[in-house]
Write an enzyme that holds these catalytic residues in place. Sequence first.
Site, PDB file in Angstrom:
ATOM      1  N   SER A 190       3.912  -4.366  -3.209  1.00  0.00           N
ATOM      2  CA  SER A 190       2.811  -5.164  -2.668  1.00  0.00           C
ATOM      3  C   SER A 190       1.512  -5.009  -3.456  1.00  0.00           C
ATOM      4  CB  SER A 190       2.564  -4.762  -1.211  1.00  0.00           C
ATOM      5  OG  SER A 190       2.338  -3.367  -1.116  1.00  0.00           O
ATOM      6  N   GLN A 244      -1.927  -3.918  -3.343  1.00  0.00           N
ATOM      7  CA  GLN A 244      -2.395  -2.872  -2.440  1.00  0.00           C
ATOM      8  C   GLN A 244      -3.539  -2.089  -3.049  1.00  0.00           C
ATOM      9  OE1 GLN A 244       0.500   0.833  -3.179  1.00  0.00           O
ATOM     10  NE2 GLN A 244       1.641  -0.957  -2.490  1.00  0.00           N
ATOM     11  N   HIS A 251      -5.651   1.970  -2.043  1.00  0.00           N
ATOM     12  CA  HIS A 251      -5.653   3.142  -1.178  1.00  0.00           C
ATOM     13  C   HIS A 251      -7.094   3.530  -0.874  1.00  0.00           C
ATOM     14  CE1 HIS A 251      -1.434   3.277  -2.021  1.00  0.00           C
ATOM     15  NE2 HIS A 251      -1.666   3.380  -3.314  1.00  0.00           N
ATOM     16  N   LYS A 309      -5.464   8.733  -1.343  1.00  0.00           N
ATOM     17  CA  LYS A 309      -4.150   8.679  -1.976  1.00  0.00           C
ATOM     18  C   LYS A 309      -4.275   8.228  -3.437  1.00  0.00           C
ATOM     19  CE  LYS A 309       0.512   6.836  -1.296  1.00  0.00           C
ATOM     20  NZ  LYS A 309       1.281   5.671  -0.909  1.00  0.00           N
ATOM     21  N   GLU A 351      -3.308   7.986  -7.238  1.00  0.00           N
ATOM     22  CA  GLU A 351      -1.956   8.006  -7.816  1.00  0.00           C
ATOM     23  C   GLU A 351      -2.042   7.907  -9.332  1.00  0.00           C
ATOM     24  OE1 GLU A 351       0.476   5.386  -4.519  1.00  0.00           O
ATOM     25  OE2 GLU A 351      -0.513   4.297  -6.123  1.00  0.00           O
ATOM     26  N   HIS A 411      -3.879  -2.882  -7.044  1.00  0.00           N
ATOM     27  CA  HIS A 411      -2.764  -2.726  -7.981  1.00  0.00           C
ATOM     28  C   HIS A 411      -1.454  -3.154  -7.340  1.00  0.00           C
ATOM     29  CE1 HIS A 411      -2.811   1.065  -5.692  1.00  0.00           C
ATOM     30  NE2 HIS A 411      -1.499   1.128  -5.905  1.00  0.00           N
ATOM     31  N   ARG A 426      -2.448  -3.259   2.378  1.00  0.00           N
ATOM     32  CA  ARG A 426      -1.668  -4.276   1.660  1.00  0.00           C
ATOM     33  C   ARG A 426      -2.187  -5.683   1.952  1.00  0.00           C
ATOM     34  NH1 ARG A 426       1.966  -0.656   3.785  1.00  0.00           N
ATOM     35  NH2 ARG A 426       3.187   0.513   2.252  1.00  0.00           N
ATOM     36  N   LYS A 433       5.627  -6.127   4.696  1.00  0.00           N
ATOM     37  CA  LYS A 433       5.027  -5.109   5.571  1.00  0.00           C
ATOM     38  C   LYS A 433       3.700  -5.604   6.167  1.00  0.00           C
ATOM     39  CE  LYS A 433       6.990  -1.042   3.255  1.00  0.00           C
ATOM     40  NZ  LYS A 433       6.662   0.197   2.539  1.00  0.00           N
TER      41      LYS A 433
END
Length: 422
Positions: free
Chosen positions: A108, A110, A112, A135, A137, A275, A294, A300
């Site tokens: 997706s 998205q 964070h 979060k 990454e 991203h 998202r 979702k």
Amino acid sequence: MEEVRVFPLTCAVQNYAWGKVGLDSEVAKLVIGGDALAVVEADKPYAELWMGAHPKGDAQIKDNRIAQTTLGQWIAHFPACLGSKVKDTFQGQLPFLFKVLSVNTALSIQAHPNKELATRLHTQFPEHYPDTNHKPEMAIALTRFEGLCGFRPVEEILEFLEKVPEFHTLVGHGAAQELRASVGDADRTSQALKRCFTRMMDWEKKVVVENLNELVKRVTEDAAAGKDTSGINGDLLLRLHSQYPGDIGCFSIYFLNHVVLNPGQAMFLGANEPHAYLYGDCIECMACSDNTVRAGLTPKYIDVNTLCEMLNYSPAPASSKIFPCLQDPSDPCVSIYNPPVPDFTVMRIQIPASVKQYNIAPVDSASILLVIEGEATGTSPAALSDLTLMRGSVLFVSANESVSLHITSQSGMTLFRACCLL
């Protein structure tokens, strides 16, 4: 038995629908390499390998001398294994989750949240945002890896607004004019970009589907007639539309950079960075959190308002999204990926064929080691017996412990190591 402080793990596999199928998946190949008894089903997706102590995928300890069955239980019993700084800073928890991802269809669109937003979202909507942590990454390519990451330079977005009338329709004439007029003024550009993106994301489904179908039809006809559609990302558009027909996320390719990483290259995704991973295999390391906002390319929960409010609307070229790794000054075999957050650092260890003995140096942090290529026998005073290492082997190494490798493969060895260097 506390004296065993270095031990092998059996790690959780996630079979999400977007994963590569069967032995096309790097995850599946690593699972089979690390466990002779593992079975890979030819028609099942193998999306993620989770190496850590996350409650949804806590690694199993492969050492019957240890009473605890999972890594999370073991760390709870022996928190000193984290290293004193890590233990105190992260309240006795392993602060990162280490993964391998094998992506077949897009994940997706998205972002964070930072810790402040995560706390607020968790308080308001705990069913969608299960914790209060950020979060960040990092993705490091194992194979050619494609993703969308961050807003494109404004000039590129303006060019797409001219070349793609359906995109222009969804953004709207007023918002497009405002973006054009903002060039040269970073604050105004950021506000105008936010207005453009929010306008596009807010359309009702029916209008999105009509415009997307129109665009897809034109690109398909142009491609069939032999026309070059690369100037409007034709191939990528058709690929995403085939995976998520009628989804507004298909238009995000005109706002976000299309980043392609070669093996060993990385991208870092900080808070509020839009991203989406598109295709390929990567190592990923992240802070321990499940907070994802998202807004497209997903079945979702979608939270368009939160996403549009929180994003970092700073345009920058795709090349700026490639995160540099640094050579370890004390070890020519080690490249360090050290992001601007305290939660994790990743090291790539590439041992050449000429080297047969290699020492994995101690660090003041628990670490997790993954073998990507090669075979070795590992010894450590903290392991109490020899460790057989091969492609897919995963090892937990307590803080301040070293592992000596006697390399048996002819072509050297490649490993990745996740730790927390405070």
